[in-house]
Write a protein that holds these residues in place. Structure first.
Motif, mmCIF file in Angstrom:
data_model
loop_
_atom_site.group_PDB
_atom_site.id
_atom_site.type_symbol
_atom_site.label_atom_id
_atom_site.label_comp_id
_atom_site.label_asym_id
_atom_site.label_seq_id
_atom_site.Cartn_x
_atom_site.Cartn_y
_atom_site.Cartn_z
ATOM 1 N N GLU A 133 -32.786 70.732 -5.405
ATOM 2 C CA GLU A 133 -31.818 71.915 -5.675
ATOM 3 C C GLU A 133 -30.975 71.445 -6.789
ATOM 4 N N TRP A 171 -29.952 76.457 -17.680
ATOM 5 C CA TRP A 171 -30.352 76.441 -16.414
ATOM 6 C C TRP A 171 -31.737 75.503 -16.179
ATOM 7 N N ARG A 172 -32.539 75.639 -17.321
ATOM 8 C CA ARG A 172 -33.706 74.589 -17.421
ATOM 9 C C ARG A 172 -33.120 72.959 -17.530
ATOM 10 N N CYS A 209 -32.159 71.994 -14.070
ATOM 11 C CA CYS A 209 -33.115 71.562 -13.244
ATOM 12 C C CYS A 209 -33.976 70.378 -13.499
ATOM 13 N N PRO A 217 -36.041 75.568 -6.520
ATOM 14 C CA PRO A 217 -35.774 76.817 -6.465
ATOM 15 C C PRO A 217 -34.828 77.645 -7.484
ATOM 16 N N TYR A 218 -35.080 78.644 -7.602
ATOM 17 C CA TYR A 218 -33.811 79.491 -8.288
ATOM 18 C C TYR A 218 -32.800 79.630 -7.711
ATOM 19 N N ASP A 219 -31.624 79.477 -8.177
ATOM 20 C CA ASP A 219 -30.233 79.550 -7.856
ATOM 21 C C ASP A 219 -29.252 80.597 -8.446
ATOM 22 N N ASP A 220 -29.053 81.718 -7.858
ATOM 23 C CA ASP A 220 -28.563 82.736 -8.463
ATOM 24 C C ASP A 220 -27.132 82.511 -8.695
ATOM 25 N N TRP A 261 -29.944 80.504 -19.910
ATOM 26 C CA TRP A 261 -31.270 80.055 -19.476
ATOM 27 C C TRP A 261 -31.677 78.676 -19.901
ATOM 28 N N THR A 307 -25.517 79.591 -9.335
ATOM 29 C CA THR A 307 -25.471 78.644 -10.458
ATOM 30 C C THR A 307 -25.886 79.384 -11.706
ATOM 31 N N VAL A 308 -26.825 80.380 -11.765
ATOM 32 C CA VAL A 308 -27.328 81.110 -12.953
ATOM 33 C C VAL A 308 -26.050 81.901 -13.529
ATOM 34 N N GLN A 309 -25.302 82.684 -12.468
ATOM 35 C CA GLN A 309 -24.350 83.698 -12.798
ATOM 36 C C GLN A 309 -23.129 82.740 -13.200
#
Length: 589
Positions: free
Chosen positions: A224, A210-211, A214, A182-185, A207, A187-189
């Motif tokens: 996760e 983030w890939r 994952c 799932p997307y984790d806001d 980005w 971690t991306v921030q």
């Protein structure tokens, strides 16, 4: 993942998500360590995965696909050929000597990666030894992972050097788990904050990180992304692209804290209203922000530790402007289409190639009987033409074009120069113009006076236009020496990089700068700007001559010539003929 070196970890991440990460840039010389990484990647991928190598001099028909002229002539009908991009669909495209890739090929690869129709990844082998020899920024930006091969383990034996190693995980299971992460806001921030702290302005880098995070979680068997996955992605994606050093925590603590907006403390002696038993305490909104900030600080620390030492030193010092790979590489030299004819050679019919028909027929005629027999054995029927050609018969015309020299005259037309030597400078330039006309070289004229520089005459062979521009050159005003040097640098660099010629810059000045680059008066700032522009000119590798036209040799002119690596010629009592003789020697070198 933690037991392997960073380059091997990058290889595993690319094997799990090749289309999402775009590719890998391996920086370092060729050797067993790099061969082992390529072998590891090839063993990790399925057996039927396409694996293609892309030559640097590939033409558009071979890269993008088109008509195979040799097969079409042999078969008597149009025969299409698939390009390398289509052949590498769903696989790996290896780009050797990536530091020598020209901007055109890099743009085509970047466009193909951006469209994502072929869904291939690029492994760029960057063997550059300096900052000027790098992969073009347009392509490097689309390759998420950047790593350097580790030193080979000699204890493992020379017979195992260059061999790949198996995967410590199941590739099929990792790819299936990757699609369910799932997307984790938070971690991306944190990744975006880390990229901003490193001076990265593009949102593509966080980005890609983030890939990569994952993919790391999928390899580890997690559903996760954890902090360890994010730190690994930051080390492999963000750290090699750093453009600035993160601010230390001591600097952040020294900043004045804003006034607290918390409510005033209550007096314990006053009666307080009792809270209802059914109400839960409200959640603290600052708890999540503090946790995200702590994760970001740990990620920045891990990323800063992974920045290469050479890059760290350059970031701590003076940073260079411009993108990566914007050095003196320039555009690749194109074959000459006119000039002295040379012996033709075998080659492919590219868009700009010219076929040598006689040489092609001489190469094809001795093989006609054997080709007819071959067609009969294959049952292809009668030949569609009287002359059967194959790909190896084509011969391409070649020409040698003499190197063209452009002499750029940079004339100081300020007030001090007008009082001293402007008339002699004009006379010397006229003599040099006549000499350039005899050699069929081009000339250009730049004048600086007042608050800026102006190109009075673009590169031309017209002696009439050159003399007309020179005769109308006015004198007077300030001396914007830095503007004149910068204008000469821009013109000379464009002549050498775009047109493939040779530029010689001839400065005629007394070096009495009094106008800074921003147009403000002042001798100190003006001279500092002039020296900075001279050092930039020296870094560009442009040949130059500085003629000191002051009544006496000036130390400022000597320092300026030394800064730009120019030949210094003092002519306190010289005439126009003396100036012409001094410059003619430099132009003839």
């Amino acid at each position: 993942m933690t037991a392997a070196d960073p380059a091997t970890q990058a290889t595993w991440l690319l094997a799990v998500d090749p289309a999402g990460l775009g590719g890998l840039c391996l920086r370092g010389p060729a050797g067993p360590a790099r061969d082992a990484l390529l072998a590891t990647l090839r063993l990790a991928l399925p057996a039927d995965t396409p694996w293609r190598r892309l030559p640097l001099q590939v033409d558009d028909e071979r890269l993008l696909g088109g008509l195979d002229l040799g097969l079409s002539l042999a078969a008597g009908r149009p025969v299409a050929q698939a390009g390398l991009l289509a052949e590498a669909a769903g696989g790996v495209l290896v780009l050797p000597m990536a530091e020598r890739v020209d901007a055109g090929l890099a743009a085509k690869l970047a466009s193909a990666l951006e469209q994502g129709s072929s869904r291939f990844c690029v492994v760029a082998l960057d063997e550059g030894q300096s900052a000027e020899e790098q992969l073009p920024h347009s392509l490097l930006e689309r390759l998420a992972l950047i790593a350097s091969p580790a030193a080979p383990d000699l204890a493992a034996g020379f017979d195992r050097l260059g061999e790949g190693q198996g995967l410590p995980f199941d590739l099929v299971e990792a790819r299936q788990r990757l699609a369910r992460i799932p997307y984790d806001d938070a971690t991306v921030q944190a990744l975006c904050g880390t990229a901003a702290a490193l001076g990265l302005r593009s949102l593509r880098a966080p980005w890609q990180a983030w890939r990569a995070a994952c993919a790391s979680a999928a390899i580890a068997g997690r559903d996760e992304v954890t902090q360890a996955d994010a730190e690994l992605a930051a080390r492999l994606v963000l750290a090699p692209r750093a453009r600035a050093l993160p601010q230390s925590s001591a600097e952040d603590e020294s900043a004045p804290e804003p006034e607290s907006s918390a409510p005033p403390e209550l007096n314990p002696l006053e009666p307080q209203p009792e809270a209802e038993s059914g109400d839960a305490p409200p959640p603290d909104p600052s708890a999540g922000a503090q946790q995200a900030k702590a994760v970001q600080e740990q990620m920045i620390a891990a990323t800063q530790a992974a920045i290469p030492p050479g890059l760290l030193d350059s970031l701590a010092g003076t940073s260079t402007q411009g993108g990566a790979g914007a050095g003196r590489r320039g555009a690749a030299a194109r074959p000459a289409q006119s000039g002295r004819p040379l012996a033709s050679r075998r080659g492919s019919l590219r868009a700009s190639a010219r076929l040598d028909l006689l040489a092609t027929m001489r190469a094809a005629i001795p093989w006609q009987r054997l080709r007819l027999l071959e067609r009969e054995q294959r049952g292809l029927g009668p030949a569609p033409a009287r002359l059967l050609l194959c790909r190896d018969d084509f011969h391409i015309k070649r020409y040698r074009r003499p190197d063209e020299t452009t002499t750029v005259f940079v004339v100081d037309a300020s007030g001090s120069q007008a009082l001293n030597r402007l008339a002699e400078a004009k006379g010397a330039v006229e003599l040099l113009l006549a000499d350039c006309y005899v050699r069929r070289d081009r000339v250009a004229l730049i004048a600086f006076r007042g608050d800026g520089a102006e190109v009075l005459l673009p590169p031309t062979r017209s002696l009439v236009h050159a003399r007309r521009s020179l005769s109308g050159l006015p004198g007077g005003g300030g001396t914007p020496l830095a503007a004149g040097i910068e204008a000469a640098w821009l013109l000379g660099s464009s002549l050498q990089s775009r047109e493939g010629g040779r530029a010689v810059l001839v400065f005629l000045t007394d070096a009495r700068a009094n106008i800074a680059r921003d147009g403000s008066p002042g001798r100190g700032a003006a001279m500092q700007d002039a020296l900075a522009a001279a050092r930039r000119l020296r870094a560009a590798g442009l040949a130059s001559v500085l003629i000191d036209t002051s009544p006496r040799p000036q130390p400022a002119a000597m320092a300026l010539a030394q800064a730009m690596a120019a030949r210094y010629v003092p002519l306190p009592q010289g005439q126009a003929v003396d100036v012409y003789a001094a410059v003619a020697v430099a132009v003839a070198v």
